[in-house]
Design an enzyme around this catalytic site. Structure first.
Site, PDB file in Angstrom:
ATOM      1  N   PRO A   2       0.806  -1.216   0.000  1.00 39.17           N
ATOM      2  CG  PRO A   2      -0.553  -1.460   1.836  1.00 39.17           C
ATOM      3  CD  PRO A   2       0.703  -1.951   1.249  1.00 39.17           C
ATOM      4  CE  LYS A  58       3.838   5.310   1.780  1.00 39.14           C
ATOM      5  NZ  LYS A  58       5.194   4.755   1.708  1.00 39.14           N
ATOM      6  NE  ARG A 238      12.566   0.835   0.612  1.00 38.15           N
ATOM      7  CZ  ARG A 238      13.469   0.254   1.387  1.00 38.15           C
ATOM      8  NH1 ARG A 238      14.426  -0.457   0.867  1.00 38.15           N
ATOM      9  NH2 ARG A 238      13.426   0.392   2.694  1.00 38.15           N
TER      10      ARG A 238
END
Length: 248
Positions: A2, A58, A238
DNA sequence: AGGTCTGTTCAGCT
DNA sequence: TAGCTGAACAGACC
């Protein structure tokens, strides 16, 4: 996995159960419910109702009735909010059951989600979809960190995950490795506009992980704009894809 | 079948 | 302090 768009869907899901009396809380998972001991969240919530559902980036939280504590929720990497779905013994890491028989579960295969009372969001930056131009210039356009690492830093800006970062930088034609502090004000303003547009698009498409949001994000794939083979590297810890031609 | 990859957050370093 | 690295998790994938 998400990001902000998925979190906004989850917030809307929570809204469906506002005003229903909480009669049971499953807070047995001490990892997801850390730092609380089993039963602590239950004791704080049983008998109350959720009254308002909030989101920043988030991070999700709900106010509770009668001056009760706030309930914080985070979806982690694989979580979602399941309303009135049959209970899943393994993947429901936290759940609320209501007097009318309905049920809200934090369903999370990876167990990286969180549920806690009285969450502290002091260190979290402004929401990526709401941040002002001046705040964006100040918080993003600084330091020697790679631009992508800065976008992913939830203390600077809340809501951008790995895929949304790659998509935004590709649309803005900015190289993810550039030092954030070296961007001009014009580039920062442009980046902010592109980020807001990409976020809106992702929310409309139902999330950033639907498959077609950033189709070239694969080894050896061609840039949809110019056909150049995309580069791949680790940036800010990442996996990162970018077009060496469009994003010099 | 085993190793690698996945993404977010946080603790713990330099 | 800013920035980097790895741990935590557990399923997906090759």
């Amino acid at each position: 996995m998400p990001e902000l768009p998925e979190a906004e869907r989850a917030r809307a899901q929570i809204e469906k159960v506002l005003g229903r009396e909480i009669v049971f809380v499953d807070d047995r998972d001490t990892y997801v419910c850390r730092p609380h001991a089993p039963g602590e969240i239950a004791e704080a919530l049983i008998g109350r109702t959720l009254t308002v559902a909030h989101r920043r980036g988030k991070f999700l939280w709900a106010e509770t009735s009668d001056d009760g504590p706030e309930l914080g929720l985070h979806l982690g990497m694989a979580g979602r909010i399941a309303i009135d779905e049959p209970a899943h013994e393994k993947w429901d890491r936290f759940a609320l059951e209501f007097a009318d028989g309905s049920r809200l579960a934090l369903r999370d295969k990876r167990r990286l989600g969180r549920a806690l009372i009285e969450p502290d969001f002091d260190h979290i930056g402004p929401d990526a979809a709401l941040i002002s131009r001046d705040a964006f210039r100040e918080r993003v356009g600084r330091g020697s960190m790679p631009l992508k690492a800065r976008l992913l830093d939830q203390r600077s800006l809340a809501g951008v995950g790995n895929l949304l970062a790659d998509e935004t930088l590709w649309r803005a034609k900015l190289n993810p490795k550039r030092a954030a502090g070296e961007l001009s004000e014009e580039e920062l303003d442009h980046l902010r506009r592109v980020l807001r547009a990409a976020t809106r698009d992702a929310i409309r498409k139902g999330g950033v992980h639907t498959g077609d949001f950033i189709p070239h994000r694969k080894r050896g794939h061609a840039c949809p704009r110019c056909g150049t083979t995309v580069d791949r590297a680790t940036v800010g810890g990442r996996t990162t894809f970018w077009c060496p031609n469009c994003q010099p």
